[in-house]
Design an enzyme around this catalytic site. Structure first.
Site, PDB file in Angstrom:
ATOM      1  N   LYS A  18       0.857  -1.176   0.000  1.00 53.80           N
ATOM      2  CA  LYS A  18       0.000   0.000   0.000  1.00 53.80           C
ATOM      3  C   LYS A  18       0.897   1.230   0.000  1.00 53.80           C
ATOM      4  CE  LYS A  18      -3.716  -2.246   2.613  1.00 53.80           C
ATOM      5  NZ  LYS A  18      -4.504  -2.233   3.875  1.00 53.80           N
ATOM      6  N   ASP A 143       4.912  -0.243  14.436  1.00 56.36           N
ATOM      7  CA  ASP A 143       3.558  -0.446  14.949  1.00 56.36           C
ATOM      8  C   ASP A 143       3.552  -0.775  16.434  1.00 56.36           C
ATOM      9  OD1 ASP A 143       1.169  -0.016  13.686  1.00 56.36           O
ATOM     10  OD2 ASP A 143       0.708  -2.133  13.423  1.00 56.36           O
ATOM     11  N   GLY A 205     -11.105  -2.991  12.914  1.00 52.41           N
ATOM     12  CA  GLY A 205     -11.108  -3.232  11.483  1.00 52.41           C
ATOM     13  C   GLY A 205     -11.031  -4.731  11.274  1.00 52.41           C
TER      14      GLY A 205
END
Length: 406
Positions: A18, A143, A205
């Protein structure tokens, strides 16, 4: 013609890349896309959800080269002044974002066995980008970094201590880039003093987790050593009794690899519903009375509410519950069912505000008499990565762009 500087943000997953290009002065998105199907026979590149190209080759280097070529065709390549990479796991080495050099790459390699599926893909992206964009400063954004403020009692597993000391087996937590962004947005939107407030943020999500944030720092989180622990997710089981897996292994003869695949790829919402891992599909089926969909959603909400209650005990004061992520921002049903479970905290949902929420906007969804504020705040991980790249990449130059953005 002088081009305004931009930041390229890269997120290499297990089978995709991405990317986004954002302006360096205000972090507005210029273009975004995804190279998907890497490692398969039919990889493709999609830009701005519209234009799609088949890729002739299917490795990370070729996919990133195709992305660079498309950026060049659009006159953007020469504007790229910084590159930010999302790195899944920083272990105990990285507690914050860093400029990438050879030493940093070697350190990331050292912790990559903790997240082999993602970190090695991230490193492929770093290597390819350093070749394609030589001389451009690149930044690694981890992260796990936000959760390095967890205390031992929050991150240790009750296993023999030597496994932590020798193998690094502990809870690390994920979605840290999202949490950092939302913490900053929550302070300004809700008018809180960021250094004196207690938040629980639900990043919901396909991957889902919670984070308890006290005075701007992570003090508890639901994901563990890997993103498997905690909440029910699209295809991940979340918390599961190891004894249940041992029982399945004995009864069915499945190997450790079989069970690992099952709890990561065949479980969660998909496993319970037997229908889909996509919450949007399940919600439609829920309203149509589909038994599996209703069971999956009710179980998802029960687990979520139970974890929120547990995370609240890690706070000095519970000021606000924030929903974010694809489900958290877009599913009024999940928010409603979750808040109804949390009435014990004095949370009073404003049903009208919850249902009328405009996409992409922040909104308080509780009444004035609610003892805890509940709100929806959209996350923007790409912007957070770009901001880190700007902060670190321009720091040595004292560039005014940094001042304009921050």
């Amino acid at each position: 013609m002088t081009l305004n500087p931009t930041v390229l943000v890269i997120n290499c997953g297990s089978s995709s890349i991405k990317f986004s290009v954002l302006t360096a002065d205000n972090c507005e998105a210029v273009i975004s896309g995804i190279a998907d199907g890497i490692g398969t026979e039919k990889p493709f590149l999609r830009i701005d959800r519209v234009t799609q190209f088949q890729l002739a080759k299917w490795n990370y280097s070729d996919a990133l080269a195709a992305i660079a070529d498309e950026l060049d065709k659009r006159g953007l390549s020469k504007s790229i002044s910084l590159i930010g990479h999302r790195i899944a796991h920083g272990g105990e080495i990285f507690s914050e974002s860093v400029l990438i050099d050879d030493r940093v790459v070697e350190e990331i390699k050292k912790v990559s066995p903790l997240a082999p599926l993602h970190n090695y893909a991230n490193l492929h992206g770093v290597g390819a980008a350093r070749q394609l964009f030589p001389g451009i400063k690149q930044v690694a954004v981890f992260d796990t970094g936000f959760h390095q403020t967890l205390k031992p009692e929050a991150y240790l597993y009750a296993l023999p201590y030597r496994y932590f000391r020798e193998q690094g087996v502990r809870r690390y937590g994920f979605h840290g880039t999202s949490y950092r962004y939302v913490v900053g947005e929550a302070a300004s939107f809700l008018g809180f003093d960021g250094s004196d407030c207690g938040l629980i943020i639900a990043h919901l999500g396909n991957g889902a987790s919670l984070c308890a944030v006290q005075d701007g720092k992570s003090v508890d989180t639901s994901m563990g050593m890997t993103p498997l622990e905690g909440l029910i997710m699209g295809t991940r089981s979340g918390d599961v009794d190891y004894g249940a897996l041992a029982y399945l292994a004995r009864q069915t003869g499945q190997s450790l690899e079989d069970l690992d695949h099952m709890v990561n790829k065949e479980s969660g919402l998909l496993g319970i519903s037997g229908l889909s891992a996509d919450m949007r599909v399940l919600e439609n089926a829920y309203h149509e009375g589909h038994e599996g969909a209703r069971l999956a959603i009710n179980t998802f909400v029960h687990r979520l509410a139970r974890h929120i209650g547990g995370h609240a005990s890690s706070l000095r004061r519970f000021d606000a519950l924030i929903f974010t992520g694809g489900i958290g921002e877009n599913s009024s049903l999940i928010r409603q069912l979750t808040l109804e479970h949390l009435a014990v905290f004095g949370i009073d949902i404003d049903h009208a505000k919850n249902k009328r929420l405009q996409h992409g906007t922040s909104q308080i969804i509780t009444t004035a008499r609610s003892r805890v504020t509940a709100a929806v705040i959209p996350t923007n991980e790409e912007k957070m990565i770009a901001l880190d790249a700007i902060r670190l990449g321009y720091a040595q130059q004292g560039t005014v762009v940094l001042e304009a953005v921050i």
